[in-house]
Design an enzyme around this catalytic site. Structure first.
Site, short mmCIF file in Angstrom:
data_model
loop_
_atom_site.label_atom_id
_atom_site.label_comp_id
_atom_site.label_asym_id
_atom_site.label_seq_id
_atom_site.Cartn_x
_atom_site.Cartn_y
_atom_site.Cartn_z
N ASP A 1 57.90 25.57 46.58
CA ASP A 1 57.19 26.82 46.87
C ASP A 1 56.91 26.98 48.35
O ASP A 1 56.93 28.09 48.88
CB ASP A 1 55.89 26.88 46.07
CG ASP A 1 56.13 27.23 44.60
OD1 ASP A 1 57.27 27.59 44.25
OD2 ASP A 1 55.17 27.11 43.81
N GLY A 2 56.62 25.87 49.03
CA GLY A 2 56.37 25.93 50.48
C GLY A 2 57.58 26.41 51.25
O GLY A 2 57.45 27.18 52.22
N ASN B 1 50.65 34.16 49.21
CA ASN B 1 49.69 33.38 48.43
C ASN B 1 48.25 33.81 48.70
O ASN B 1 47.56 34.30 47.82
CB ASN B 1 49.85 31.89 48.69
CG ASN B 1 50.79 31.22 47.72
OD1 ASN B 1 51.36 31.86 46.86
ND2 ASN B 1 50.96 29.92 47.87
N GLU B 2 47.79 33.55 49.93
CA GLU B 2 46.39 33.83 50.23
C GLU B 2 46.13 33.86 51.72
O GLU B 2 46.96 33.42 52.53
CB GLU B 2 45.45 32.80 49.59
CG GLU B 2 45.43 31.44 50.26
CD GLU B 2 46.52 30.50 49.82
OE1 GLU B 2 47.21 29.96 50.72
OE2 GLU B 2 46.69 30.30 48.61
N ARG C 1 27.16 33.49 53.29
CA ARG C 1 26.94 32.38 54.21
C ARG C 1 27.44 31.12 53.50
O ARG C 1 27.00 30.80 52.40
CB ARG C 1 25.47 32.23 54.58
CG ARG C 1 25.21 31.14 55.63
CD ARG C 1 23.71 31.00 55.90
NE ARG C 1 23.46 30.00 56.93
CZ ARG C 1 23.32 30.24 58.22
NH1 ARG C 1 23.40 31.49 58.66
NH2 ARG C 1 23.10 29.29 59.09
N ASP D 1 30.94 27.92 53.66
CA ASP D 1 32.07 27.30 54.37
C ASP D 1 33.18 28.29 54.68
O ASP D 1 33.85 28.16 55.71
CB ASP D 1 32.64 26.15 53.54
CG ASP D 1 31.75 24.92 53.55
OD1 ASP D 1 30.72 24.95 54.26
OD2 ASP D 1 32.07 23.94 52.84
N ALA E 1 31.91 27.11 48.89
CA ALA E 1 30.59 26.48 49.08
C ALA E 1 29.57 27.44 49.69
O ALA E 1 29.05 27.22 50.79
CB ALA E 1 30.74 25.23 49.97
#
Length: 266
Positions: free
Chosen positions: A45-46, A122-123, A148, A150, A185
């Site tokens: 996929d990469g 992908n993203e 607020r 990560d 997070a």
């Protein structure tokens, strides 16, 4: 038909790449890495992600096919031992085009700098270079929340099985023209509060991130990383372009999800 072949670079992938070139030339097909009608990606996929970005300027004229030389991928569905069958299909069989939605990322700046536009298969993720990320999130022009934490991840449906899944996001079928925002997070207390759940936005909705502080940001677009300064806003929406895959046989999405994350039943 004009074609090109991209390889992950390992010995097995390079050998298959040369094999495919030789076979297709024998069928009087033209090798053209500049203006291919079909890109055959050998690796995983990469490797196909890299090929997508190399040819993102001609998505309406190029279809992609993936041969995996490692684990079965979500984009690379042909096995090395099926190369001869694939070549015959390419040379002799009209293929079905399957389109997947893409993510458009627009970064706007202060100081009247020209904005930048990216496409992701992908993203795209956003993090601060130092400390926590603090962003106002707007949906369709209305303020939704202040995040607020990560970082934030915006994914496509086909990319929902990648980083998005690791963040607890939902797996979306690629036929859904949508994007998904997932938190990394987040800090939730009496001062800071977010919805805490991934958000799935339809094609006609735009998500805008506006930084509360003038700090540097680390922006990723698939496997590319950029350090952005003087950012006024980062806009996400479903892109007008699609990626086109050449399909010669069924490639069920949910079967791939099962094989990738569950495996065979015992």
């Amino acid at each position: 038909m004009k074609f090109t072949v991209t390889s992950r670079g390992d010995e097995t992938s390079n050998a298959l790449s040369q094999k495919i070139k030789t076979y297709l030339n024998e069928f009087n097909m033209t090798y053209d890495p500049d203006e291919p009608s079909m890109v055959i990606s050998i690796g995983g996929d990469g490797t196909l992600l890299e090929a997508f970005h190399d040819y993102s300027h001609r998505l309406d004229q190029t279809a992609f096919v993936g041969v995996h030389t490692g684990h079965l991928g979500f984009y690379a569905d042909w096995k090395p031992e099926e190369v001869e069958k694939l070549v015959i299909h390419i040379a002799k069989t009209p293929f079905k085009v399957v389109e997947y939605p893409l993510l458009e990322v627009i970064v706007r700046y202060y100081q009247q700098k020209t904005s930048k536009r990216y496409l992701a298969l992908n993203e795209s993720t956003v993090k601060s270079v130092e400390g926590s990320l603090v962003m106002d999130i707007e949906i369709k022009g209305d303020r939704f929340e202040t995040f607020r934490g990560d970082g934030l991840c915006m994914s496509t449906p086909s990319g929902s099985t990648a980083y998005n899944k690791a963040l607890g996001g939902a797996i979306l079928h690629p036929s859904l023209a949508s994007i998904q925002l997932s938190e990394m997070a987040s800090i939730n207390n009496r001062v800071y509060r977010t919805v805490g759940s991934p958000l799935v936005l339809p094609q006609h909705h735009t998500c805008m991130l506006k930084p509360q502080h003038h700090i540097d940001f680390r922006l990723t677009v698939d496997h590319h990383t950029f350090v952005e300064r003087d950012v006024k806003s980062i806009q996400f929406r479903v892109a007008e372009e699609n990626i086109r895959f050449a399909r010669f046989r069924p490639f069920p999405f949910w079967k791939r999800v099962k094989e990738s994350f569950i495996g065979d039943e015992r």
